[in-house]
Design a protein around this motif. Structure first.
Motif, PDB file in Angstrom:
ATOM      1  N   ASP A 409       0.858  -1.193   0.000  1.00 11.87           N
ATOM      2  CA  ASP A 409       0.000   0.000   0.000  1.00 11.87           C
ATOM      3  C   ASP A 409       0.897   1.248   0.000  1.00 11.87           C
ATOM      4  OD1 ASP A 409      -1.675   2.107   0.623  1.00 11.87           O
ATOM      5  OD2 ASP A 409      -2.790   1.002   2.159  1.00 11.87           O
ATOM      6  N   ILE A 410       1.147   1.771  -1.198  1.00 16.80           N
ATOM      7  CA  ILE A 410       2.134   2.848  -1.344  1.00 16.80           C
ATOM      8  C   ILE A 410       1.746   4.092  -0.530  1.00 16.80           C
ATOM      9  CG2 ILE A 410       3.210   4.427  -3.038  1.00 16.80           C
ATOM     10  CD1 ILE A 410       4.109   1.611  -3.508  1.00 16.80           C
ATOM     11  N   ALA A 411       0.473   4.460  -0.570  1.00 15.71           N
ATOM     12  CA  ALA A 411       0.045   5.672   0.140  1.00 15.71           C
ATOM     13  C   ALA A 411       0.285   5.521   1.645  1.00 15.71           C
ATOM     14  CB  ALA A 411      -1.430   5.948  -0.139  1.00 15.71           C
ATOM     15  N   ARG A 412      -0.053   4.363   2.171  1.00 13.79           N
ATOM     16  CA  ARG A 412       0.173   4.127   3.605  1.00 13.79           C
ATOM     17  C   ARG A 412       1.677   4.112   3.900  1.00 13.79           C
ATOM     18  NH1 ARG A 412      -1.311   2.581   8.460  1.00 13.79           N
ATOM     19  NH2 ARG A 412      -0.800   0.545   9.344  1.00 13.79           N
ATOM     20  N   GLY A 413       2.421   3.533   2.981  1.00 16.63           N
ATOM     21  CA  GLY A 413       3.877   3.493   3.150  1.00 16.63           C
ATOM     22  C   GLY A 413       4.452   4.901   3.235  1.00 16.63           C
ATOM     23  N   GLU A 414       4.014   5.777   2.359  1.00 13.29           N
ATOM     24  CA  GLU A 414       4.548   7.152   2.371  1.00 13.29           C
ATOM     25  C   GLU A 414       4.125   7.900   3.634  1.00 13.29           C
ATOM     26  OE1 GLU A 414       3.454   8.839  -1.434  1.00 13.29           O
ATOM     27  OE2 GLU A 414       5.335   8.136  -2.327  1.00 13.29           O
ATOM     28  N   GLU A 415       2.932   7.569   4.108  1.00 12.89           N
ATOM     29  CA  GLU A 415       2.447   8.224   5.331  1.00 12.89           C
ATOM     30  C   GLU A 415       3.303   7.784   6.537  1.00 12.89           C
ATOM     31  OE1 GLU A 415      -1.314   7.187   8.055  1.00 12.89           O
ATOM     32  OE2 GLU A 415      -1.716   7.165   5.884  1.00 12.89           O
ATOM     33  N   ILE A 416       3.553   6.490   6.637  1.00 14.46           N
ATOM     34  CA  ILE A 416       4.366   5.994   7.766  1.00 14.46           C
ATOM     35  C   ILE A 416       5.809   6.468   7.616  1.00 14.46           C
ATOM     36  CG2 ILE A 416       5.224   3.930   8.941  1.00 14.46           C
ATOM     37  CD1 ILE A 416       2.616   2.531   8.065  1.00 14.46           C
ATOM     38  N   ALA A 417       6.307   6.474   6.381  1.00  9.69           N
ATOM     39  CA  ALA A 417       7.699   6.900   6.152  1.00  9.69           C
ATOM     40  C   ALA A 417       7.922   8.314   6.690  1.00  9.69           C
ATOM     41  CB  ALA A 417       8.025   6.841   4.662  1.00  9.69           C
ATOM     42  N   GLN A 418       6.932   9.167   6.516  1.00 11.49           N
ATOM     43  CA  GLN A 418       7.096  10.560   6.966  1.00 11.49           C
ATOM     44  C   GLN A 418       7.091  10.683   8.483  1.00 11.49           C
ATOM     45  OE1 GLN A 418       4.928  13.566   4.482  1.00 11.49           O
ATOM     46  NE2 GLN A 418       4.507  11.740   3.268  1.00 11.49           N
ATOM     47  N   ARG A 419       6.725   9.619   9.172  1.00 16.95           N
ATOM     48  CA  ARG A 419       6.782   9.655  10.646  1.00 16.95           C
ATOM     49  C   ARG A 419       8.108   9.118  11.176  1.00 16.95           C
ATOM     50  NH1 ARG A 419       1.603   6.932  12.827  1.00 16.95           N
ATOM     51  NH2 ARG A 419       2.490   7.652  14.791  1.00 16.95           N
ATOM     52  N   LEU A 420       8.951   8.637  10.284  1.00 16.62           N
ATOM     53  CA  LEU A 420      10.291   8.211  10.714  1.00 16.62           C
ATOM     54  C   LEU A 420      11.160   9.453  10.936  1.00 16.62           C
ATOM     55  CD1 LEU A 420      10.877   5.216   8.266  1.00 16.62           C
ATOM     56  CD2 LEU A 420      10.772   5.063  10.767  1.00 16.62           C
ATOM     57  N   GLU A 421      11.926   9.454  12.004  1.00 18.55           N
ATOM     58  CA  GLU A 421      12.781  10.618  12.309  1.00 18.55           C
ATOM     59  C   GLU A 421      14.141  10.409  11.656  1.00 18.55           C
ATOM     60  OE1 GLU A 421      12.712  10.546  16.566  1.00 18.55           O
ATOM     61  OE2 GLU A 421      10.583  11.062  16.643  1.00 18.55           O
ATOM     62  N   CYS A 422      14.225  10.725  10.366  1.00 22.60           N
ATOM     63  CA  CYS A 422      15.480  10.493   9.661  1.00 22.60           C
ATOM     64  C   CYS A 422      15.561  11.364   8.413  1.00 22.60           C
ATOM     65  CB  CYS A 422      15.615   9.020   9.291  1.00 22.60           C
ATOM     66  SG  CYS A 422      14.254   8.387   8.328  1.00 22.60           S
ATOM     67  N   GLY A 423      16.782  11.553   7.927  1.00 23.28           N
ATOM     68  CA  GLY A 423      17.014  12.438   6.786  1.00 23.28           C
ATOM     69  C   GLY A 423      16.491  11.897   5.473  1.00 23.28           C
ATOM     70  N   THR A 424      16.496  10.579   5.281  1.00 24.32           N
ATOM     71  CA  THR A 424      15.910   9.972   4.082  1.00 24.32           C
ATOM     72  C   THR A 424      15.009   8.827   4.521  1.00 24.32           C
ATOM     73  OG1 THR A 424      17.928  10.442   2.829  1.00 24.32           O
ATOM     74  CG2 THR A 424      16.378   8.909   1.837  1.00 24.32           C
ATOM     75  N   ALA A 425      13.753   8.881   4.084  1.00 21.69           N
ATOM     76  CA  ALA A 425      12.797   7.812   4.408  1.00 21.69           C
ATOM     77  C   ALA A 425      12.323   7.207   3.095  1.00 21.69           C
ATOM     78  CB  ALA A 425      11.621   8.385   5.198  1.00 21.69           C
ATOM     79  N   TRP A 426      12.581   5.931   2.918  1.00 18.73           N
ATOM     80  CA  TRP A 426      12.217   5.261   1.658  1.00 18.73           C
ATOM     81  C   TRP A 426      10.951   4.431   1.824  1.00 18.73           C
ATOM     82  CZ3 TRP A 426      17.408   5.133   3.376  1.00 18.73           C
ATOM     83  CH2 TRP A 426      18.365   5.679   2.515  1.00 18.73           C
TER      84      TRP A 426
END
Ligand code: NAD
Length: 470
Positions: A409-426
């Protein structure tokens, strides 16, 4: 001993007054000597860089861009020779070593074309207000041993296009390729603009405390990054720090284990795990857990570990003895903490620093292999049942370099990725850095960014030019 390379100081190749051994990690034996810079040689390099900065270099942008193109061509032409040195001193497979050098040549070309921003904030009949970028001066460029050529060129490119001059010092574990780079660039760069010194950690400390340095661009570990920031403070030198990471990857229950396993495997083990942005903690939802562990273990057992010069080698040795011992220590500690070794778990019985890809289950927070940066061929795999809990664990770290989310689920993936505290979230990938995007870390993983226009800004100060027109 087959070779001994020289410093590049003020346009001249200078044989060192003292030297140290460089070890081939595939044999564990010394194969070359590296000059170890003295105080006087550091002063000479800094003086040359300061004189070059004071000349036309900092004012002639067109000439600098031509120089970067010439450097790119010279490095491309020397890629096989320098790639072989990277393979011998770093350990990675020859094709990857040569690929690193070719990639660095392309990066120089890219910086030759990268614009330096110049903005007009206001322009009317009365006034014109411009913002221009000014170079900082002499840059100390200090690099680690995992990608010796790529990390150095990632500093020289933006430093040069903006008009700074450079004194570079590679890691004492992988100095030869950087010294060879100096010898190749000598023919195409103006005297003194680039100086390359072989040297120990102590030489790095002298450089960062040197009064002629205005900018320190450092890639390496967190403890050294902190020392460098302290060394910079008294003189208010500018710093860019690209430091360590402990990247989490969170695998959601909807993945196809067979499909994601190869990407997860290479996300963790490329360059034998010696990548700042490798996957270093793998959190897998309990429904996908066993299939993912088993698919990764099957790959770990099959992958070809060996001397980078041998055809077919996929993973080389760990680069140096202290790091090799550290990987063993972390795996042994995890075992003592109740961990299960799903693959690997002991060094190969041969000379050199070979430690096969190792997967550890049954451990979690509070165990060193999970909490610390392993920077090698060992990966903890941790099950979770609630993604909020996985995110909390992923973010509960001083590090903040990279992180990834794996899902259908790409949309959910991008949403969770943005909650990671890091300089690059894939999402559904890791390590990929193709887009010339800003690269760097949050929290202890660094200060500042490299690459593209963000990398350019790190080598400039802003100046406002405000003109009364009438
Ligand atoms: P390190 O910090 O030990 O050494 C890096 C460089 O700093 C070497 O050239 C060393 O000689 C020099 N140095 C050591 N002490 C110094 C001092 N007091 N003052 C100035 N210079 C000094 O790191 P390493 O073991 O070579 O590299 C591995 C580390 O680098 C890992 O933590 C890894 O994650 C990190 N790394 C980060 C990035 C990134 O871009 N964020 C990229 C690659 C590696």
């Amino acid at each position: 001993m087959t070779q001994s390379l020289s410093h590049l100081i003020d346009g001249e190749l200078v044989a060192g007054r003292r030297e140290f051994d460089v070890v081939n990690p595939a044999t564990g034996a010394p194969f070359a000597r590296c000059p170890d810079a003295t105080h006087g040689e550091v002063d000479a390099a800094m003086g040359a860089a300061a004189r070059a900065f004071a000349g036309d270099w900092s004012r002639d942008e067109a000439a600098r861009r031509r120089t970067l193109v010439a450097m790119s061509e010279a490095l491309g032409a020397a890629a096989d020779e320098i790639g072989r040195l990277v393979c011998l001193e770093q350990g990675k497979p020859l094709a990857q070593a040569t690929g690193e050098v070719r990639g660095a040549a392309r990066l120089l070309k890219r910086y030759a074309e990268e614009p330096i921003p110049r903005e007009i904030l206001r322009e009317d009949q009365k006034v014109r207000v411009m913002v221009v970028r000014k170079p900082l001066g002499v840059t100390a460029a200090i690099t680690p041993w995992n990608y010796p050529v790529a990390t150095l060129v990632a500093k020289i490119g933006p430093a040069f296009v903006t008009g700074n001059t450079v004194v570079a010092k590679p890691s004492p574990f992988t100095p030869l390729s950087s010294l060879a780079l100096g010898a190749v660039f000598r023919a195409v760069v103006p005297r003194g603009t680039l100086n390359v010194l072989g040297g120990s950690d102590e030489v790095g400390a002298w450089m960062t405390a040197h009064p002629q340095v205005r900018k320190i661009s450092f890639t390496g570990s967190v403890p050294t990054g902190k020392k460098i920031m302290r060394a910079a403070a008294d003189d208010l030198k500018r710093v860019t720090l690209e430091l360590g990471g402990n990247d989490p990857a969170i695998v959601l229950p909807d993945v196809d284990a067979a499909q994601v396993a190869p990407r997860l495997f290479w996300g963790a083990f490329t360059n034998s795990g010696q990548i700042c942005i490798a996957i270093k903690r793998l959190y897998v939802h309990e429904r996908a857990y066993r299939p993912v562990v088993e698919a990764l273990a099957a790959m770990a057992r099959q992958v070809k570990v060996g001397d980078g010069l041998e055809g077919g080698t996929e993973l080389g040795p760990i680069n140096n003895r202290p790091q090799f011992e550290r990987v063993q220590e972390l795996v042994d500690d995890a075992r003592r903490a109740g961990g299960t070794i799903e693959a690997g778990g002991a060094p190969l019985a041969r000379p050199g620093y070979f430690y096969p890809p190792t997967l550890v289950t049954g451990i979690g927070e509070g165990v060193r292999l999970v909490d610390e940066e392993q920077f090698g061929t060992a990966l903890p795999i941790i099950p979770y049942s609630d993604v909020e809990d996985a995110l909390a664990q992923a973010n509960r770290s001083h590090y903040g370099l990279g992180g990834s989310v794996w899902t259908a689920d790409i949309a959910r993936g991008e949403e969770i990725a943005q909650r990671l505290e890091c300089g690059t979230a894939w999402v559904n990938q890791h390590i990929e850095t193709g887009a010339f995007a800003p690269f760097g870390g949050m929290k202890w993983s660094g200060i500042g960014r490299e690459n593209g226009r963000w990398g350019i800004e790190e080598f400039c100060d802003l100046q406002v030019v405000s003109t009364r027109l009438a």
